[in-house]
Design a protein around this motif. Structure first.
Motif, PDB file in Angstrom:
ATOM      1  N   THR A   1       4.029   1.898   9.076  1.00 34.70           N
ATOM      2  CA  THR A   1       4.573   0.547   8.983  1.00 34.70           C
ATOM      3  C   THR A   1       4.843   0.020  10.391  1.00 34.70           C
ATOM      4  O   THR A   1       4.731   0.745  11.386  1.00 34.70           O
ATOM      5  CB  THR A   1       5.852   0.502   8.139  1.00 34.70           C
ATOM      6  N   SER A   2       5.217  -1.240  10.488  1.00 33.90           N
ATOM      7  CA  SER A   2       5.333  -1.914  11.773  1.00 33.90           C
ATOM      8  C   SER A   2       6.401  -1.278  12.669  1.00 33.90           C
ATOM      9  O   SER A   2       7.537  -1.062  12.245  1.00 33.90           O
ATOM     10  CB  SER A   2       5.675  -3.384  11.536  1.00 33.90           C
ATOM     11  N   VAL A   3       5.997  -0.970  13.916  1.00 31.36           N
ATOM     12  CA  VAL A   3       6.930  -0.461  14.925  1.00 31.36           C
ATOM     13  C   VAL A   3       6.540  -1.026  16.285  1.00 31.36           C
ATOM     14  O   VAL A   3       5.406  -1.461  16.499  1.00 31.36           O
ATOM     15  CB  VAL A   3       6.939   1.088  15.012  1.00 31.36           C
ATOM     16  N   ALA A   4       7.490  -0.984  17.218  1.00 32.02           N
ATOM     17  CA  ALA A   4       7.232  -1.374  18.599  1.00 32.02           C
ATOM     18  C   ALA A   4       6.457  -0.259  19.311  1.00 32.02           C
ATOM     19  O   ALA A   4       6.351   0.870  18.812  1.00 32.02           O
ATOM     20  CB  ALA A   4       8.554  -1.649  19.310  1.00 32.02           C
ATOM     21  N   PRO A   5       5.898  -0.537  20.499  1.00 27.74           N
ATOM     22  CA  PRO A   5       5.116   0.475  21.214  1.00 27.74           C
ATOM     23  C   PRO A   5       5.882   1.765  21.505  1.00 27.74           C
ATOM     24  O   PRO A   5       5.300   2.858  21.455  1.00 27.74           O
ATOM     25  CB  PRO A   5       4.717  -0.236  22.510  1.00 27.74           C
ATOM     26  N   GLU A   6       7.181   1.677  21.813  1.00 23.09           N
ATOM     27  CA  GLU A   6       7.927   2.891  22.165  1.00 23.09           C
ATOM     28  C   GLU A   6       8.016   3.869  20.997  1.00 23.09           C
ATOM     29  O   GLU A   6       7.725   5.072  21.161  1.00 23.09           O
ATOM     30  CB  GLU A   6       9.321   2.528  22.683  1.00 23.09           C
ATOM     31  N   PRO A   7       8.427   3.438  19.798  1.00 26.26           N
ATOM     32  CA  PRO A   7       8.420   4.369  18.664  1.00 26.26           C
ATOM     33  C   PRO A   7       7.020   4.836  18.291  1.00 26.26           C
ATOM     34  O   PRO A   7       6.851   5.962  17.809  1.00 26.26           O
ATOM     35  CB  PRO A   7       9.050   3.552  17.525  1.00 26.26           C
ATOM     36  N   ALA A   8       6.010   3.991  18.508  1.00 26.59           N
ATOM     37  CA  ALA A   8       4.631   4.416  18.246  1.00 26.59           C
ATOM     38  C   ALA A   8       4.259   5.568  19.176  1.00 26.59           C
ATOM     39  O   ALA A   8       3.644   6.555  18.753  1.00 26.59           O
ATOM     40  CB  ALA A   8       3.672   3.241  18.428  1.00 26.59           C
ATOM     41  N   ASP A   9       4.652   5.467  20.432  1.00 28.78           N
ATOM     42  CA  ASP A   9       4.371   6.541  21.391  1.00 28.78           C
ATOM     43  C   ASP A   9       5.154   7.801  21.035  1.00 28.78           C
ATOM     44  O   ASP A   9       4.634   8.920  21.126  1.00 28.78           O
ATOM     45  CB  ASP A   9       4.737   6.073  22.798  1.00 28.78           C
TER      46      ASP A   9
ATOM     47  N   SER B   1       0.828  -1.214   0.000  1.00 26.73           N
ATOM     48  CA  SER B   1       0.000   0.000   0.000  1.00 26.73           C
ATOM     49  C   SER B   1       0.855   1.253   0.000  1.00 26.73           C
ATOM     50  O   SER B   1       0.550   2.238  -0.687  1.00 26.73           O
ATOM     51  CB  SER B   1      -0.941   0.003   1.212  1.00 26.73           C
ATOM     52  N   GLN B   2       1.937   1.229   0.788  1.00 28.51           N
ATOM     53  CA  GLN B   2       2.810   2.397   0.844  1.00 28.51           C
ATOM     54  C   GLN B   2       3.477   2.640  -0.508  1.00 28.51           C
ATOM     55  O   GLN B   2       3.573   3.786  -0.967  1.00 28.51           O
ATOM     56  CB  GLN B   2       3.867   2.210   1.937  1.00 28.51           C
ATOM     57  N   LEU B   3       3.943   1.589  -1.158  1.00 29.84           N
ATOM     58  CA  LEU B   3       4.608   1.754  -2.446  1.00 29.84           C
ATOM     59  C   LEU B   3       3.678   2.371  -3.482  1.00 29.84           C
ATOM     60  O   LEU B   3       4.064   3.297  -4.208  1.00 29.84           O
ATOM     61  CB  LEU B   3       5.130   0.401  -2.940  1.00 29.84           C
ATOM     62  N   THR B   4       2.453   1.869  -3.569  1.00 29.90           N
ATOM     63  CA  THR B   4       1.547   2.379  -4.598  1.00 29.90           C
ATOM     64  C   THR B   4       1.059   3.780  -4.272  1.00 29.90           C
ATOM     65  O   THR B   4       0.986   4.636  -5.157  1.00 29.90           O
ATOM     66  CB  THR B   4       0.355   1.428  -4.787  1.00 29.90           C
ATOM     67  N   ARG B   5       0.730   4.052  -3.024  1.00 30.00           N
ATOM     68  CA  ARG B   5       0.238   5.388  -2.666  1.00 30.00           C
ATOM     69  C   ARG B   5       1.342   6.423  -2.782  1.00 30.00           C
ATOM     70  O   ARG B   5       1.121   7.530  -3.306  1.00 30.00           O
ATOM     71  CB  ARG B   5      -0.336   5.384  -1.254  1.00 30.00           C
ATOM     72  N   LEU B   6       2.535   6.104  -2.330  1.00 32.60           N
ATOM     73  CA  LEU B   6       3.623   7.075  -2.407  1.00 32.60           C
ATOM     74  C   LEU B   6       4.024   7.362  -3.845  1.00 32.60           C
ATOM     75  O   LEU B   6       4.425   8.483  -4.168  1.00 32.60           O
ATOM     76  CB  LEU B   6       4.824   6.578  -1.593  1.00 32.60           C
ATOM     77  N   GLU B   7       3.905   6.373  -4.727  1.00 33.11           N
ATOM     78  CA  GLU B   7       4.173   6.627  -6.135  1.00 33.11           C
ATOM     79  C   GLU B   7       3.150   7.610  -6.692  1.00 33.11           C
ATOM     80  O   GLU B   7       3.495   8.505  -7.478  1.00 33.11           O
ATOM     81  CB  GLU B   7       4.153   5.317  -6.922  1.00 33.11           C
TER      82      GLU B   7
ATOM     83  N   ILE C   1       8.344   3.823   8.408  1.00 30.86           N
ATOM     84  CA  ILE C   1       7.914   5.085   7.802  1.00 30.86           C
ATOM     85  C   ILE C   1       6.435   5.294   8.102  1.00 30.86           C
ATOM     86  O   ILE C   1       5.709   4.379   8.502  1.00 30.86           O
ATOM     87  CB  ILE C   1       8.151   5.124   6.271  1.00 30.86           C
ATOM     88  N   CYS C   2       5.994   6.527   7.886  1.00 33.64           N
ATOM     89  CA  CYS C   2       4.580   6.852   7.996  1.00 33.64           C
ATOM     90  C   CYS C   2       4.275   7.978   7.022  1.00 33.64           C
ATOM     91  O   CYS C   2       5.186   8.653   6.527  1.00 33.64           O
ATOM     92  CB  CYS C   2       4.203   7.267   9.420  1.00 33.64           C
ATOM     93  N   TYR C   3       3.010   8.164   6.733  1.00 37.08           N
ATOM     94  CA  TYR C   3       2.593   9.369   6.022  1.00 37.08           C
ATOM     95  C   TYR C   3       1.177   9.703   6.417  1.00 37.08           C
ATOM     96  O   TYR C   3       0.385   8.843   6.825  1.00 37.08           O
ATOM     97  CB  TYR C   3       2.740   9.240   4.498  1.00 37.08           C
TER      98      TYR C   3
ATOM     99  N   THR D   1      -3.988   3.467  10.369  1.00 34.96           N
ATOM    100  CA  THR D   1      -4.042   2.134   9.783  1.00 34.96           C
ATOM    101  C   THR D   1      -2.632   1.565   9.786  1.00 34.96           C
ATOM    102  O   THR D   1      -1.689   2.224   9.339  1.00 34.96           O
ATOM    103  CB  THR D   1      -4.582   2.163   8.342  1.00 34.96           C
ATOM    104  N   ALA D   2      -2.503   0.330  10.292  1.00 35.95           N
ATOM    105  CA  ALA D   2      -1.202  -0.328  10.375  1.00 35.95           C
ATOM    106  C   ALA D   2      -1.432  -1.803  10.667  1.00 35.95           C
ATOM    107  O   ALA D   2      -2.575  -2.244  10.839  1.00 35.95           O
ATOM    108  CB  ALA D   2      -0.341   0.310  11.468  1.00 35.95           C
ATOM    109  N   GLU D   3      -0.346  -2.571  10.735  1.00 30.82           N
ATOM    110  CA  GLU D   3      -0.484  -3.947  11.188  1.00 30.82           C
ATOM    111  C   GLU D   3      -1.115  -3.946  12.581  1.00 30.82           C
ATOM    112  O   GLU D   3      -0.984  -2.987  13.347  1.00 30.82           O
ATOM    113  CB  GLU D   3       0.870  -4.648  11.200  1.00 30.82           C
ATOM    114  N   ASP D   4      -1.775  -5.037  12.920  1.00 26.84           N
ATOM    115  CA  ASP D   4      -2.638  -5.074  14.106  1.00 26.84           C
ATOM    116  C   ASP D   4      -1.973  -4.503  15.359  1.00 26.84           C
ATOM    117  O   ASP D   4      -2.506  -3.589  16.005  1.00 26.84           O
ATOM    118  CB  ASP D   4      -3.098  -6.506  14.381  1.00 26.84           C
ATOM    119  N   ASP D   5      -0.823  -5.049  15.745  1.00 26.18           N
ATOM    120  CA  ASP D   5      -0.185  -4.624  17.000  1.00 26.18           C
ATOM    121  C   ASP D   5       0.262  -3.170  16.936  1.00 26.18           C
ATOM    122  O   ASP D   5       0.139  -2.429  17.930  1.00 26.18           O
ATOM    123  CB  ASP D   5       1.013  -5.523  17.319  1.00 26.18           C
ATOM    124  N   THR D   6       0.775  -2.745  15.796  1.00 26.60           N
ATOM    125  CA  THR D   6       1.225  -1.363  15.647  1.00 26.60           C
ATOM    126  C   THR D   6       0.061  -0.396  15.710  1.00 26.60           C
ATOM    127  O   THR D   6       0.137   0.660  16.369  1.00 26.60           O
ATOM    128  CB  THR D   6       1.986  -1.195  14.325  1.00 26.60           C
TER     129      THR D   6
END
Length: 271
Positions: free
Chosen positions: A71-79, A29-35, A59-61, A94-99
């Motif tokens: 994209t997938s990150v641990a809780p600390e970078p998410a915070d 999704s990131q590849l197609t949207r960013l293009e 990355i995020c946008y 919107t992200a992978e479930d845990d992220t």
């Protein structure tokens, strides 16, 4: 690790391109949207990369009035990202479930916004393509004239509750523009599959649609196989497809065709 935010998509892609290309199936999704954003920039879009020692780890946008894509990150970078974005309008994530859950909880702590679970999707990657046996009657064809493609996409959009596609202006702004379309025909088109251009060796099959009057005859499987074969012939090394986890029929179909689940995503709306 530190988040770097920018409104400059060219500079962002120069830094984050290798990360995005490292896992093209997962970053479809990131590849197609960013293009699309690279070729048709949207004012007010914010891009972010998580860096440590010169290496990008996520990355995020954030497009205006849209959910944050992360994209997938641990809780600390998410915070930490929630802290960076605090004070900006944010409709959701919107992200992978845990992220997605980690960011939604961090955002709620910082803003008191209530996260409400919305969309859930499952991402599948093609392993060994296995056509149905027997194949249904008919044959694959390239798209009919453009007006017919617009009509079919409009019918699909209405069926799934997406914004209407009724003319060239709405078509150009839709997620259908720029895709290739394959049809399954038995005297006329009975099923449709779209596919993205090859990016970093990745093609996403999207959407797959069979009008209600033609369902139950194997046409969706046939047109998905045809679109998948075309993607492989075009040089794709990763062919992917999203499904609704609650749709038992489509999930079973794609697994029979050789698609293997690799990740689950969810979206939260903030209220």
């Amino acid at each position: 690790m530190r988040w770097h935010l920018t409104g400059d998509i060219d500079g962002f892609l120069a830094e984050a391109g290798d990360f995005l290309h490292s896992r093209p199936a997962l970053h479809t999704s990131q590849l197609t949207r960013l293009e699309k954003l690279r070729t048709n920039p949207e004012d007010g879009t914010l891009f972010g990369r998580l860096e440590q020692d010169g290496k990008v780890h996520a990355i995020c946008y954030l497009r205006p009035a849209q959910r944050l894509i992360l994209t997938s990150v641990a809780p600390e970078p998410a915070d930490a990202l929630a802290a960076e974005l605090a004070g900006r309008p944010l409709s959701g994530v919107t992200a992978e479930d845990d992220t997605a859950t980690a960011f939604a909880e961090a955002w709620q702590r910082r803003t008191d916004a209530e996260p409400v679970l919305g969309v859930r999707v499952r991402l599948h990657r093609l392993g060994t393509l296995t056509p149905p046996d027997p194949m249904p009657e008919g044959r694959a064809s390239t798209a009919p004239d453009h007006a017919e493609v617009v009509r079919w996409c409009g019918e699909f959009a209405a069926a799934v509750g997406q914004p209407p596609v009724a003319d060239e202006r709405s078509w150009a702004a839709s997620n259908f523009a720029g895709k290739q379309f394959t049809f399954w025909e038995t005297g006329g088109p009975v099923a449709m599959a779209g596919s993205t251009p090859v990016l970093a060796g990745m093609v996403r099959i999207d959407p797959v649609y069979t009008p209600a009057r033609f369902r139950g005859r194997g046409y969706a499987g046939a047109v998905t196989v045809a679109a998948s074969q075309a993607a492989l012939a075009d040089g794709a090394t990763d062919v992917v497809i999203y499904t609704d986890p609650a749709n038992v029929t489509s999930n079973a179909l794609y697994r029979r065709l050789g698609y293997v689940p690799i990740a689950a995503f969810r979206g939260y709306d903030f209220r």
